[in-house]
Design a protein around this motif. Sequence first.
Motif, PDB file in Angstrom:
ATOM      1  N   LYS A 164      12.364 -13.449  -2.245  1.00  0.00           N
ATOM      2  CA  LYS A 164      11.952 -12.756  -3.476  1.00  0.00           C
ATOM      3  C   LYS A 164      11.026 -11.590  -3.157  1.00  0.00           C
ATOM      4  CE  LYS A 164      12.198 -16.764  -6.558  1.00  0.00           C
ATOM      5  NZ  LYS A 164      11.389 -17.659  -7.415  1.00  0.00           N
ATOM      6  N   ILE A 165      10.089 -11.800  -2.242  1.00  0.00           N
ATOM      7  CA  ILE A 165       9.149 -10.739  -1.860  1.00  0.00           C
ATOM      8  C   ILE A 165       9.912  -9.591  -1.201  1.00  0.00           C
ATOM      9  CG2 ILE A 165       7.245 -10.170  -0.306  1.00  0.00           C
ATOM     10  CD1 ILE A 165       6.212 -13.089  -0.842  1.00  0.00           C
ATOM     11  N   ALA A 166      10.792  -9.914  -0.257  1.00  0.00           N
ATOM     12  CA  ALA A 166      11.570  -8.875   0.428  1.00  0.00           C
ATOM     13  C   ALA A 166      12.418  -8.092  -0.567  1.00  0.00           C
ATOM     14  CB  ALA A 166      12.445  -9.497   1.510  1.00  0.00           C
ATOM     15  N   ASP A 167      13.075  -8.783  -1.483  1.00  0.00           N
ATOM     16  CA  ASP A 167      13.906  -8.111  -2.488  1.00  0.00           C
ATOM     17  C   ASP A 167      13.060  -7.194  -3.370  1.00  0.00           C
ATOM     18  OD1 ASP A 167      16.183  -9.364  -1.547  1.00  0.00           O
ATOM     19  OD2 ASP A 167      16.252 -10.858  -3.157  1.00  0.00           O
ATOM     20  N   ALA A 168      11.906  -7.673  -3.795  1.00  0.00           N
ATOM     21  CA  ALA A 168      11.038  -6.879  -4.667  1.00  0.00           C
ATOM     22  C   ALA A 168      10.526  -5.627  -3.969  1.00  0.00           C
ATOM     23  CB  ALA A 168       9.861  -7.724  -5.146  1.00  0.00           C
ATOM     24  N   TYR A 177      -0.602  -8.143  -8.207  1.00  0.00           N
ATOM     25  CA  TYR A 177      -0.264  -8.506  -9.590  1.00  0.00           C
ATOM     26  C   TYR A 177       1.145  -8.031  -9.946  1.00  0.00           C
ATOM     27  CZ  TYR A 177      -0.333  -8.580 -14.677  1.00  0.00           C
ATOM     28  OH  TYR A 177      -0.023  -8.796 -15.998  1.00  0.00           O
ATOM     29  N   LYS A 178       1.460  -6.776  -9.608  1.00  0.00           N
ATOM     30  CA  LYS A 178       2.785  -6.239  -9.918  1.00  0.00           C
ATOM     31  C   LYS A 178       3.866  -6.976  -9.118  1.00  0.00           C
ATOM     32  CE  LYS A 178       5.487  -2.079 -10.429  1.00  0.00           C
ATOM     33  NZ  LYS A 178       5.517  -0.624 -10.363  1.00  0.00           N
ATOM     34  N   LEU A 179       3.578  -7.279  -7.859  1.00  0.00           N
ATOM     35  CA  LEU A 179       4.526  -8.038  -7.044  1.00  0.00           C
ATOM     36  C   LEU A 179       4.784  -9.401  -7.679  1.00  0.00           C
ATOM     37  CD1 LEU A 179       6.222  -8.221  -4.436  1.00  0.00           C
ATOM     38  CD2 LEU A 179       4.178  -9.112  -3.295  1.00  0.00           C
ATOM     39  N   SER A 180       3.737 -10.003  -8.205  1.00  0.00           N
ATOM     40  CA  SER A 180       3.853 -11.284  -8.891  1.00  0.00           C
ATOM     41  C   SER A 180       4.785 -11.181 -10.092  1.00  0.00           C
ATOM     42  CB  SER A 180       2.475 -11.769  -9.336  1.00  0.00           C
ATOM     43  OG  SER A 180       2.578 -12.882 -10.184  1.00  0.00           O
ATOM     44  N   LYS A 181       4.621 -10.141 -10.872  1.00  0.00           N
ATOM     45  CA  LYS A 181       5.451  -9.961 -12.065  1.00  0.00           C
ATOM     46  C   LYS A 181       6.912  -9.718 -11.706  1.00  0.00           C
ATOM     47  CE  LYS A 181       2.335 -10.656 -15.012  1.00  0.00           C
ATOM     48  NZ  LYS A 181       2.329 -11.972 -15.624  1.00  0.00           N
ATOM     49  N   ILE A 182       7.157  -8.953 -10.650  1.00  0.00           N
ATOM     50  CA  ILE A 182       8.522  -8.644 -10.240  1.00  0.00           C
ATOM     51  C   ILE A 182       9.218  -9.878  -9.662  1.00  0.00           C
ATOM     52  CG2 ILE A 182       9.931  -7.324  -8.595  1.00  0.00           C
ATOM     53  CD1 ILE A 182       7.825  -5.074  -8.861  1.00  0.00           C
ATOM     54  N   THR A 183       8.492 -10.640  -8.845  1.00  0.00           N
ATOM     55  CA  THR A 183       9.103 -11.773  -8.151  1.00  0.00           C
ATOM     56  C   THR A 183       9.111 -13.062  -8.967  1.00  0.00           C
ATOM     57  OG1 THR A 183       6.983 -12.395  -7.152  1.00  0.00           O
ATOM     58  CG2 THR A 183       8.420 -10.913  -5.876  1.00  0.00           C
ATOM     59  N   GLY A 184       8.186 -13.171  -9.905  1.00  0.00           N
ATOM     60  CA  GLY A 184       8.040 -14.421 -10.636  1.00  0.00           C
ATOM     61  C   GLY A 184       7.206 -15.448  -9.872  1.00  0.00           C
ATOM     62  N   ILE A 185       6.658 -15.032  -8.736  1.00  0.00           N
ATOM     63  CA  ILE A 185       5.773 -15.896  -7.950  1.00  0.00           C
ATOM     64  C   ILE A 185       4.372 -15.763  -8.537  1.00  0.00           C
ATOM     65  CG2 ILE A 185       4.791 -16.356  -5.671  1.00  0.00           C
ATOM     66  CD1 ILE A 185       7.300 -14.908  -4.497  1.00  0.00           C
ATOM     67  N   PRO A 186       3.733 -16.882  -8.861  1.00  0.00           N
ATOM     68  CA  PRO A 186       2.397 -16.790  -9.448  1.00  0.00           C
ATOM     69  C   PRO A 186       1.429 -15.964  -8.597  1.00  0.00           C
ATOM     70  CG  PRO A 186       3.201 -19.040  -9.563  1.00  0.00           C
ATOM     71  CD  PRO A 186       4.174 -18.267  -8.713  1.00  0.00           C
ATOM     72  N   ASP A 187       0.614 -15.192  -9.268  1.00  0.00           N
ATOM     73  CA  ASP A 187      -0.383 -14.342  -8.622  1.00  0.00           C
ATOM     74  C   ASP A 187      -1.234 -15.165  -7.653  1.00  0.00           C
ATOM     75  OD1 ASP A 187      -3.459 -13.100  -9.210  1.00  0.00           O
ATOM     76  OD2 ASP A 187      -1.879 -11.649  -8.735  1.00  0.00           O
ATOM     77  N   ASN A 188      -1.641 -16.340  -8.067  1.00  0.00           N
ATOM     78  CA  ASN A 188      -2.481 -17.198  -7.233  1.00  0.00           C
ATOM     79  C   ASN A 188      -1.769 -17.599  -5.943  1.00  0.00           C
ATOM     80  OD1 ASN A 188      -4.940 -18.613  -6.818  1.00  0.00           O
ATOM     81  ND2 ASN A 188      -3.889 -20.514  -7.333  1.00  0.00           N
ATOM     82  N   THR A 189      -0.485 -17.837  -6.025  1.00  0.00           N
ATOM     83  CA  THR A 189       0.299 -18.197  -4.838  1.00  0.00           C
ATOM     84  C   THR A 189       0.323 -17.029  -3.852  1.00  0.00           C
ATOM     85  OG1 THR A 189       1.681 -19.701  -6.125  1.00  0.00           O
ATOM     86  CG2 THR A 189       2.582 -18.935  -4.024  1.00  0.00           C
ATOM     87  N   LEU A 190       0.539 -15.824  -4.367  1.00  0.00           N
ATOM     88  CA  LEU A 190       0.539 -14.646  -3.497  1.00  0.00           C
ATOM     89  C   LEU A 190      -0.836 -14.440  -2.872  1.00  0.00           C
ATOM     90  CD1 LEU A 190       2.644 -12.173  -5.654  1.00  0.00           C
ATOM     91  CD2 LEU A 190       3.367 -13.358  -3.571  1.00  0.00           C
ATOM     92  N   LYS A 238       0.837  -1.207   0.000  1.00  0.00           N
ATOM     93  CA  LYS A 238       0.000   0.000   0.000  1.00  0.00           C
ATOM     94  C   LYS A 238       0.869   1.254   0.000  1.00  0.00           C
ATOM     95  CE  LYS A 238      -4.134  -0.349   1.902  1.00  0.00           C
ATOM     96  NZ  LYS A 238      -5.226  -0.416   2.890  1.00  0.00           N
ATOM     97  N   GLU A 239       1.912   1.259   0.840  1.00  0.00           N
ATOM     98  CA  GLU A 239       2.818   2.415   0.926  1.00  0.00           C
ATOM     99  C   GLU A 239       3.509   2.680  -0.408  1.00  0.00           C
ATOM    100  OE1 GLU A 239       5.543   1.443   4.069  1.00  0.00           O
ATOM    101  OE2 GLU A 239       4.064   1.826   5.639  1.00  0.00           O
ATOM    102  N   LYS A 240       3.835   1.609  -1.135  1.00  0.00           N
ATOM    103  CA  LYS A 240       4.544   1.745  -2.405  1.00  0.00           C
ATOM    104  C   LYS A 240       3.598   1.859  -3.593  1.00  0.00           C
ATOM    105  CE  LYS A 240       8.726  -0.560  -0.903  1.00  0.00           C
ATOM    106  NZ  LYS A 240       9.800   0.345  -1.258  1.00  0.00           N
ATOM    107  N   GLY A 241       2.279   1.766  -3.344  1.00  0.00           N
ATOM    108  CA  GLY A 241       1.309   1.838  -4.425  1.00  0.00           C
ATOM    109  C   GLY A 241       1.442   0.666  -5.388  1.00  0.00           C
ATOM    110  N   MET A 242       1.767  -0.497  -4.847  1.00  0.00           N
ATOM    111  CA  MET A 242       2.007  -1.678  -5.665  1.00  0.00           C
ATOM    112  C   MET A 242       0.892  -2.697  -5.446  1.00  0.00           C
ATOM    113  SD  MET A 242       5.381  -4.184  -5.592  1.00  0.00           S
ATOM    114  CE  MET A 242       6.537  -2.842  -5.780  1.00  0.00           C
ATOM    115  N   SER A 243       0.496  -3.356  -6.500  1.00  0.00           N
ATOM    116  CA  SER A 243      -0.540  -4.385  -6.415  1.00  0.00           C
ATOM    117  C   SER A 243       0.087  -5.765  -6.254  1.00  0.00           C
ATOM    118  CB  SER A 243      -1.395  -4.371  -7.676  1.00  0.00           C
ATOM    119  OG  SER A 243      -0.618  -4.775  -8.794  1.00  0.00           O
TER     120      SER A 243
END
Length: 64
Positions: free
Chosen positions: A47-51, A17-30, A10-15
């Motif tokens: 991966k989440i922490a790095d993203a 979906y976008k986290l999924s694309k950056i990390t390569g972790i499937p949206d459904n998994t997140l 929320k603070e970064k204005g990130m969804s």
Amino acid sequence: MWKNVEKILKEKGMSIYKLSKITGIPDNTLRNYHSKHSDPSFTNACKIADALGISLDDLREKKR
């Protein structure tokens, strides 16, 4: 853990979906992490922490 991720997203204005694309972790998994059905593996937590540009400690929910 997911409460902290949600707050940072929320603070970064990130969804999720976008986290999924950056990390390569499937949206459904997140989304499963979001619904609190499971915790991420160490690899996915990294991966989440790095993203998000944070440390693994920032993902942890502090227990008192």
